[in-house]
Motif scaffolding. Structure first.
Motif, short mmCIF file in Angstrom:
data_model
loop_
_atom_site.label_atom_id
_atom_site.label_comp_id
_atom_site.label_asym_id
_atom_site.label_seq_id
_atom_site.Cartn_x
_atom_site.Cartn_y
_atom_site.Cartn_z
N THR A 155 -53.77 13.41 -17.20
CA THR A 155 -52.62 13.78 -16.37
C THR A 155 -51.85 14.89 -17.06
O THR A 155 -51.39 14.71 -18.21
CB THR A 155 -51.69 12.57 -16.17
N ALA A 156 -51.73 16.03 -16.40
CA ALA A 156 -51.05 17.17 -17.01
C ALA A 156 -49.62 16.83 -17.37
O ALA A 156 -48.89 16.21 -16.60
CB ALA A 156 -51.08 18.36 -16.06
N GLU A 157 -49.21 17.23 -18.57
CA GLU A 157 -47.87 16.94 -19.05
C GLU A 157 -46.83 17.83 -18.39
O GLU A 157 -45.69 17.44 -18.20
CB GLU A 157 -47.83 17.09 -20.57
N GLY A 158 -47.20 19.07 -18.07
CA GLY A 158 -46.28 19.97 -17.39
C GLY A 158 -45.67 21.02 -18.29
O GLY A 158 -45.56 20.83 -19.51
N GLU A 159 -45.26 22.12 -17.69
CA GLU A 159 -44.72 23.26 -18.44
C GLU A 159 -43.40 22.95 -19.13
O GLU A 159 -43.11 23.48 -20.20
CB GLU A 159 -44.55 24.47 -17.50
N ASP A 160 -42.57 22.09 -18.52
CA ASP A 160 -41.28 21.78 -19.13
C ASP A 160 -41.48 21.10 -20.48
O ASP A 160 -40.73 21.34 -21.43
CB ASP A 160 -40.46 20.88 -18.21
N GLU A 161 -42.46 20.22 -20.57
CA GLU A 161 -42.75 19.55 -21.82
C GLU A 161 -43.39 20.48 -22.83
O GLU A 161 -43.19 20.36 -24.04
CB GLU A 161 -43.68 18.35 -21.57
N ARG A 162 -44.17 21.44 -22.33
CA ARG A 162 -44.91 22.33 -23.22
C ARG A 162 -44.01 23.29 -23.97
O ARG A 162 -44.18 23.53 -25.17
CB ARG A 162 -45.95 23.11 -22.42
N GLY A 163 -43.05 23.88 -23.28
CA GLY A 163 -42.19 24.87 -23.91
C GLY A 163 -43.00 26.06 -24.41
O GLY A 163 -43.81 26.62 -23.66
N SER A 164 -42.81 26.43 -25.68
CA SER A 164 -43.53 27.57 -26.26
C SER A 164 -44.78 27.16 -27.02
O SER A 164 -45.42 27.98 -27.66
CB SER A 164 -42.61 28.35 -27.19
N ALA A 165 -45.13 25.87 -26.96
CA ALA A 165 -46.30 25.39 -27.69
C ALA A 165 -47.57 26.03 -27.16
O ALA A 165 -47.71 26.22 -25.95
CB ALA A 165 -46.40 23.87 -27.59
N PRO A 166 -48.52 26.37 -28.03
CA PRO A 166 -49.75 27.01 -27.57
C PRO A 166 -50.67 26.06 -26.82
O PRO A 166 -51.51 26.50 -26.04
CB PRO A 166 -50.42 27.50 -28.86
N ALA A 167 -50.53 24.76 -27.04
CA ALA A 167 -51.44 23.79 -26.42
C ALA A 167 -50.90 23.28 -25.09
O ALA A 167 -49.75 22.82 -25.01
CB ALA A 167 -51.70 22.63 -27.36
N GLU A 168 -51.73 23.35 -24.06
CA GLU A 168 -51.46 22.58 -22.85
C GLU A 168 -51.86 21.14 -23.17
O GLU A 168 -52.92 20.90 -23.76
CB GLU A 168 -52.31 23.09 -21.69
N ARG A 169 -51.03 20.18 -22.76
CA ARG A 169 -51.31 18.79 -23.14
C ARG A 169 -51.47 17.91 -21.90
O ARG A 169 -50.82 18.13 -20.87
CB ARG A 169 -50.22 18.24 -24.04
N TRP A 170 -52.32 16.91 -22.06
CA TRP A 170 -52.57 15.93 -21.00
C TRP A 170 -52.38 14.53 -21.54
O TRP A 170 -52.80 14.22 -22.67
CB TRP A 170 -54.01 16.07 -20.48
N LEU A 171 -51.74 13.67 -20.75
CA LEU A 171 -51.69 12.26 -21.07
C LEU A 171 -53.09 11.69 -20.86
O LEU A 171 -53.75 12.00 -19.87
CB LEU A 171 -50.69 11.54 -20.18
N VAL A 172 -53.53 10.85 -21.78
CA VAL A 172 -54.86 10.25 -21.70
C VAL A 172 -54.74 8.83 -21.15
O VAL A 172 -54.02 8.01 -21.73
CB VAL A 172 -55.54 10.23 -23.08
N ASP A 173 -55.40 8.58 -20.04
CA ASP A 173 -55.39 7.27 -19.40
C ASP A 173 -53.96 6.74 -19.22
O ASP A 173 -53.66 5.57 -19.49
CB ASP A 173 -56.22 6.26 -20.21
N GLY A 174 -53.07 7.63 -18.79
CA GLY A 174 -51.70 7.23 -18.50
C GLY A 174 -50.74 7.32 -19.67
O GLY A 174 -49.55 7.07 -19.54
N GLY A 175 -51.25 7.64 -20.87
CA GLY A 175 -50.40 7.79 -22.05
C GLY A 175 -50.20 6.48 -22.79
O GLY A 175 -50.72 5.45 -22.40
N PRO A 176 -49.45 6.51 -23.91
CA PRO A 176 -48.70 7.67 -24.40
C PRO A 176 -49.54 8.68 -25.18
O PRO A 176 -49.05 9.75 -25.53
CB PRO A 176 -47.66 7.03 -25.32
N ALA A 177 -50.80 8.35 -25.48
CA ALA A 177 -51.65 9.28 -26.23
C ALA A 177 -51.88 10.55 -25.43
O ALA A 177 -51.93 10.53 -24.19
CB ALA A 177 -52.98 8.62 -26.57
N ARG A 178 -52.02 11.66 -26.15
CA ARG A 178 -52.19 12.96 -25.52
C ARG A 178 -53.36 13.71 -26.14
O ARG A 178 -53.73 13.46 -27.29
CB ARG A 178 -50.93 13.82 -25.67
N VAL A 179 -53.89 14.64 -25.39
CA VAL A 179 -54.88 15.58 -25.90
C VAL A 179 -54.43 16.97 -25.50
O VAL A 179 -53.84 17.17 -24.42
CB VAL A 179 -56.30 15.27 -25.35
#
Length: 329
Positions: A221-245
């Motif tokens: 599940t895409a975390e979204g641009e607001d959470e990303r900020g200036s970070a180089p990694a796009e992040r996704w919640l894995v199986d609903g979270g809280p873990a991310r990739v």
């Protein structure tokens, strides 16, 4: 403040401590290695600390990442970290490493003030590791990761590059292992920064390929641009979270508009971008006796000229002459 003509403000400083490395990763350098920088060309420990102090106290830098080459090969690393941790304001400090040597240094680095580490590990298979790095050191990296986690250098982030025909089938296995180990996994697209200039866009493993592979086993599940900020990694919640990739898609999904980085090479050159072909010399100013104010002015001037983007999509794009090991990732 380090601002450019597009309104971006650099608050994240990447400092290369050495161009040397004890691996020979196929996507970075040839098997025989490279012509390393001569010792007199390298910044001294005092010069590194002085430049970081100027960046933090005069130019608004809040995060410092130590890189290489392999930064654990820098003899004065622990002292540099300790001295930078004493700065006011204190910057957040991290280290990007291949993990070799981390088993014996993790605790000392944490005691010196390092906050966390990023460790490069592209495969779970020792034979593939040996093929990709041309060294039989897989066990050292695994033990280094465990030592970093035990020392509290968390979150421990693992950076993985997937290469066609070598480890391109390992994305789900790497993520399952990272989740089980308590590490945060980030895949990085292979970038045109190899010393051999052998990189080719055709056939590279893209962010899309990686996500497609991960979704064969996990729900993302895409975390979204607001959470990303200036970070180089796009992040996704894995199986609903809280873990991310995370996926750093420097080639296919560039994030230049939000970039907040400035880079310092091991020989004292400011780089505005990993893919820049120009550098600005600060070492010369230091060694000619320039006061802090002049060094800060030169740094501001360099960053003011930062380009809008990396230029990777431009047909006229040319790889930087200096490889990743000299630039600092």
């Amino acid at each position: 403040m380090l601002i450019d003509t597009y309104g971006r403000v650099a608050t994240d400083l990447r400092v290369s401590l050495t161009d040397r490395c004890n691996l020979r990763c196929t996507y970075c350098m040839p098997e025989e290695g490279l012509q390393w920088l001569a010792k007199p060309d390298l910044l001294t420990d005092d010069e590194i600390v002085r430049l970081i102090r100027i960046a933090v106290t005069d130019l608004g830098v809040t995060e410092v990442r130590f890189t290489g080459g392999e930064p654990l090969l820098r003899p004065g690393l622990v002292s540099i970290v300790e001295r930078c941790a004493a700065l006011t304001p204190r910057p957040e400090m991290s280290l990007t490493t291949n993990g070799i040597g981390l088993e014996r240094t993790a605790a000392a680095l944490r005691d010196a003030g390092l906050d966390r580490v990023n460790v490069s590990l592209d495969t779970l298979r020792p034979d593939v590791f040996q093929t990709m790095t041309r060294r039989k050191r897989h066990g050292d990296v695994m033990r280094g990761l465990a030592a970093a986690h035990s020392a509290g250098l968390t979150p421990v982030k693992v950076n993985a590059v997937l290469m066609p025909g070598l480890n391109d089938d390992e994305a789900p296995d790497l993520l399952a292992w990272a989740l089980d180990s308590g590490y945060e996994l980030r895949f990085i697209e292979q970038m045109p920064l190899d010393a051999q200039h052998g990189w080719q866009r055709e056939g590279m493993i893209t962010a899309g390929d990686i996500l497609e592979s991960l979704r064969t086993r996990f729900t993302l599940t895409a975390e979204g641009e607001d959470e990303r900020g200036s970070a180089p990694a796009e992040r996704w919640l894995v199986d609903g979270g809280p873990a991310r990739v995370g996926v750093i898609a420097s080639v296919t999904r560039p994030f230049c508009r939000a970039c907040d980085r400035t880079r310092l090479t091991a020989d004292g050159q400011v780089r505005t971008c990993l893919f820049a072909r120009e550098e600005s010399d600060l070492r010369g100013a230091l060694r000619s006796g320039a006061p802090d104010e002049e060094v800060a002015r030169l740094w501001r001037q360099a960053m003011w000229g930062k380009k809008a983007g990396s230029g990777l999509d431009d047909p006229s794009f040319l790889q930087p002459d200096r490889p990743m090991s000299a630039i600092g990732g």
